[in-house]
Design a protein around this motif. Sequence first.
Motif, PDB file in Angstrom:
ATOM      1  N   ARG A 127       0.818  -1.217   0.000  1.00  0.00           N
ATOM      2  CA  ARG A 127       0.000   0.000   0.000  1.00  0.00           C
ATOM      3  C   ARG A 127       0.850   1.265   0.000  1.00  0.00           C
ATOM      4  O   ARG A 127       0.409   2.317  -0.447  1.00  0.00           O
ATOM      5  CB  ARG A 127      -0.904   0.020   1.228  1.00  0.00           C
ATOM      6  CG  ARG A 127      -1.894  -1.129   1.298  1.00  0.00           C
ATOM      7  CD  ARG A 127      -2.765  -1.083   2.538  1.00  0.00           C
ATOM      8  NE  ARG A 127      -2.058  -0.833   3.794  1.00  0.00           N
ATOM      9  CZ  ARG A 127      -1.419  -1.761   4.518  1.00  0.00           C
ATOM     10  NH1 ARG A 127      -1.388  -3.010   4.110  1.00  0.00           N
ATOM     11  NH2 ARG A 127      -0.822  -1.445   5.643  1.00  0.00           N
ATOM     12  N   ARG A 128       2.056   1.149   0.557  1.00  0.00           N
ATOM     13  CA  ARG A 128       2.935   2.314   0.692  1.00  0.00           C
ATOM     14  C   ARG A 128       4.380   1.915   0.424  1.00  0.00           C
ATOM     15  O   ARG A 128       4.748   0.757   0.547  1.00  0.00           O
ATOM     16  CB  ARG A 128       2.868   2.883   2.111  1.00  0.00           C
ATOM     17  CG  ARG A 128       1.587   3.592   2.453  1.00  0.00           C
ATOM     18  CD  ARG A 128       1.612   4.150   3.875  1.00  0.00           C
ATOM     19  NE  ARG A 128       1.717   3.101   4.872  1.00  0.00           N
ATOM     20  CZ  ARG A 128       0.700   2.367   5.326  1.00  0.00           C
ATOM     21  NH1 ARG A 128      -0.515   2.587   4.872  1.00  0.00           N
ATOM     22  NH2 ARG A 128       0.883   1.442   6.244  1.00  0.00           N
ATOM     23  N   MET A 129       5.174   2.921   0.110  1.00  0.00           N
ATOM     24  CA  MET A 129       6.619   2.776  -0.007  1.00  0.00           C
ATOM     25  C   MET A 129       7.222   3.735   0.999  1.00  0.00           C
ATOM     26  O   MET A 129       6.769   4.891   1.113  1.00  0.00           O
ATOM     27  CB  MET A 129       7.063   3.132  -1.421  1.00  0.00           C
ATOM     28  CG  MET A 129       8.512   2.938  -1.658  1.00  0.00           C
ATOM     29  SD  MET A 129       8.908   1.187  -1.621  1.00  0.00           S
ATOM     30  CE  MET A 129       9.743   1.029  -3.131  1.00  0.00           C
ATOM     31  N   VAL A 130       8.213   3.287   1.759  1.00  0.00           N
ATOM     32  CA  VAL A 130       8.861   4.125   2.764  1.00  0.00           C
ATOM     33  C   VAL A 130      10.362   4.155   2.501  1.00  0.00           C
ATOM     34  O   VAL A 130      10.931   3.186   2.003  1.00  0.00           O
ATOM     35  CB  VAL A 130       8.582   3.623   4.200  1.00  0.00           C
ATOM     36  CG1 VAL A 130       7.098   3.704   4.519  1.00  0.00           C
ATOM     37  CG2 VAL A 130       9.084   2.198   4.405  1.00  0.00           C
ATOM     38  N   ILE A 131      10.969   5.274   2.847  1.00  0.00           N
ATOM     39  CA  ILE A 131      12.417   5.405   2.710  1.00  0.00           C
ATOM     40  C   ILE A 131      12.940   6.315   3.811  1.00  0.00           C
ATOM     41  O   ILE A 131      12.198   7.113   4.386  1.00  0.00           O
ATOM     42  CB  ILE A 131      12.825   5.966   1.331  1.00  0.00           C
ATOM     43  CG1 ILE A 131      12.071   7.260   1.020  1.00  0.00           C
ATOM     44  CG2 ILE A 131      12.621   4.952   0.241  1.00  0.00           C
ATOM     45  CD1 ILE A 131      12.487   7.922  -0.267  1.00  0.00           C
ATOM     46  N   SER A 132      14.240   6.171   4.073  1.00  0.00           N
ATOM     47  CA  SER A 132      14.944   7.045   5.009  1.00  0.00           C
ATOM     48  C   SER A 132      15.969   7.848   4.220  1.00  0.00           C
ATOM     49  O   SER A 132      16.533   7.349   3.244  1.00  0.00           O
ATOM     50  CB  SER A 132      15.711   6.220   6.056  1.00  0.00           C
ATOM     51  OG  SER A 132      14.858   5.446   6.829  1.00  0.00           O
ATOM     52  N   SER A 133      16.241   9.051   4.686  1.00  0.00           N
ATOM     53  CA  SER A 133      17.226   9.897   4.014  1.00  0.00           C
ATOM     54  C   SER A 133      17.841  10.853   5.022  1.00  0.00           C
ATOM     55  O   SER A 133      17.146  11.354   5.909  1.00  0.00           O
ATOM     56  CB  SER A 133      16.537  10.683   2.897  1.00  0.00           C
ATOM     57  OG  SER A 133      17.462  11.466   2.187  1.00  0.00           O
ATOM     58  N   ALA A 134      19.116  11.114   4.860  1.00  0.00           N
ATOM     59  CA  ALA A 134      19.785  12.093   5.712  1.00  0.00           C
ATOM     60  C   ALA A 134      19.245  13.493   5.396  1.00  0.00           C
ATOM     61  O   ALA A 134      18.915  13.792   4.243  1.00  0.00           O
ATOM     62  CB  ALA A 134      21.292  12.042   5.498  1.00  0.00           C
ATOM     63  N   PRO A 135      19.143  14.353   6.395  1.00  0.00           N
ATOM     64  CA  PRO A 135      18.580  15.689   6.178  1.00  0.00           C
ATOM     65  C   PRO A 135      19.284  16.508   5.094  1.00  0.00           C
ATOM     66  O   PRO A 135      18.647  17.311   4.420  1.00  0.00           O
ATOM     67  CB  PRO A 135      18.719  16.364   7.548  1.00  0.00           C
ATOM     68  CG  PRO A 135      18.713  15.229   8.516  1.00  0.00           C
ATOM     69  CD  PRO A 135      19.417  14.098   7.811  1.00  0.00           C
ATOM     70  N   ASP A 136      20.585  16.300   4.899  1.00  0.00           N
ATOM     71  CA  ASP A 136      21.321  17.113   3.932  1.00  0.00           C
ATOM     72  C   ASP A 136      21.312  16.541   2.512  1.00  0.00           C
ATOM     73  O   ASP A 136      21.934  17.094   1.615  1.00  0.00           O
ATOM     74  CB  ASP A 136      22.755  17.332   4.398  1.00  0.00           C
ATOM     75  CG  ASP A 136      23.523  16.043   4.627  1.00  0.00           C
ATOM     76  OD1 ASP A 136      22.897  14.965   4.624  1.00  0.00           O
ATOM     77  OD2 ASP A 136      24.753  16.116   4.813  1.00  0.00           O
ATOM     78  N   MET A 137      20.561  15.500   2.273  1.00  0.00           N
ATOM     79  CA  MET A 137      20.491  14.890   0.935  1.00  0.00           C
ATOM     80  C   MET A 137      19.415  15.582   0.091  1.00  0.00           C
ATOM     81  O   MET A 137      18.497  14.944  -0.426  1.00  0.00           O
ATOM     82  CB  MET A 137      20.227  13.389   1.048  1.00  0.00           C
ATOM     83  CG  MET A 137      21.363  12.624   1.688  1.00  0.00           C
ATOM     84  SD  MET A 137      20.996  10.867   1.907  1.00  0.00           S
ATOM     85  CE  MET A 137      20.904  10.296   0.220  1.00  0.00           C
ATOM     86  N   THR A 138      19.539  16.890  -0.069  1.00  0.00           N
ATOM     87  CA  THR A 138      18.489  17.657  -0.733  1.00  0.00           C
ATOM     88  C   THR A 138      18.234  17.252  -2.187  1.00  0.00           C
ATOM     89  O   THR A 138      17.076  17.254  -2.613  1.00  0.00           O
ATOM     90  CB  THR A 138      18.747  19.168  -0.615  1.00  0.00           C
ATOM     91  OG1 THR A 138      20.067  19.448  -1.061  1.00  0.00           O
ATOM     92  CG2 THR A 138      18.591  19.631   0.820  1.00  0.00           C
ATOM     93  N   PRO A 139      19.249  16.888  -2.995  1.00  0.00           N
ATOM     94  CA  PRO A 139      18.918  16.430  -4.353  1.00  0.00           C
ATOM     95  C   PRO A 139      18.037  15.176  -4.327  1.00  0.00           C
ATOM     96  O   PRO A 139      17.099  15.060  -5.111  1.00  0.00           O
ATOM     97  CB  PRO A 139      20.281  16.132  -4.986  1.00  0.00           C
ATOM     98  CG  PRO A 139      21.244  16.995  -4.222  1.00  0.00           C
ATOM     99  CD  PRO A 139      20.712  17.012  -2.813  1.00  0.00           C
ATOM    100  N   ALA A 140      18.314  14.260  -3.397  1.00  0.00           N
ATOM    101  CA  ALA A 140      17.485  13.056  -3.267  1.00  0.00           C
ATOM    102  C   ALA A 140      16.071  13.437  -2.845  1.00  0.00           C
ATOM    103  O   ALA A 140      15.093  12.885  -3.351  1.00  0.00           O
ATOM    104  CB  ALA A 140      18.103  12.087  -2.264  1.00  0.00           C
TER     105      ALA A 140
END
Length: 172
Positions: A127-140
Motif C-alpha cells: 500500500r505504501r513505499m517508505v524510505i529514510s534519508s539524511a537531512p542534507d540529501m536535498t537532491p534526493a
Amino acid sequence: MDFTVRPVRPEEYERAGELTAEAYMADGLLTFGEGDEYADELRDVRGRALAERTEVLVAVDGDGRPGGGRVLGSVTFVTAGSPFAELSEDGEGEFRMLGVAREARGRGVGEALARACMDRARELDARRMVISSAPDMTPAHRLYGRLGFLRTPERDWFPLPGLPLWAFVAHL
C-alpha cells in the motif's frame, strides 16, 4: 532510456557494491569516511541479494542482456521482515542504498531505480513505499518529491546518536 533496470547478477555483485560505496563517499554520506563500517555494508551486495525479502536491482548500459552493459547504479528493495528493513511495516515496500555512478548522474538512473522499486512494491500488493534519508540529501529529497513521497517526521529515527534519518512515505 539508454539503460535497463533489472535484478543484479552474481558477476555484478562486486561492481554494484563498490559503486554504491563510492557514491556515498563522494556525496559525504559516510560519517567516518572510508573507514566507516557502513561502507562494508554498502559493498556487500551478495549478502543483500541472497537475503530473505530483499532484492538488489541494477541499472546497466544497453539492453541488459548477459555479457553486456556496465553497472550504472544499484538499489536494494526490501519488505517488512527483511534483515535490511529499517522502516517498512506490513503492507509497505522500502528501498535503501541507492547509488549512481558519478559518470551516470543526470541520466535518470536514480529515478528509474526508485520507480522500479515502487513497481515491485505494487506487484507485491504493498500500500505504501517508505524510505529514510539524511537531512542534507536535498537532491534526493527533490527526486522523492517528484515520485510522490512526503516527509513523515513521526517516523524519523536515529541509527546512531546524532545521526538523524528523515522518513518519507509514498502511497501506491
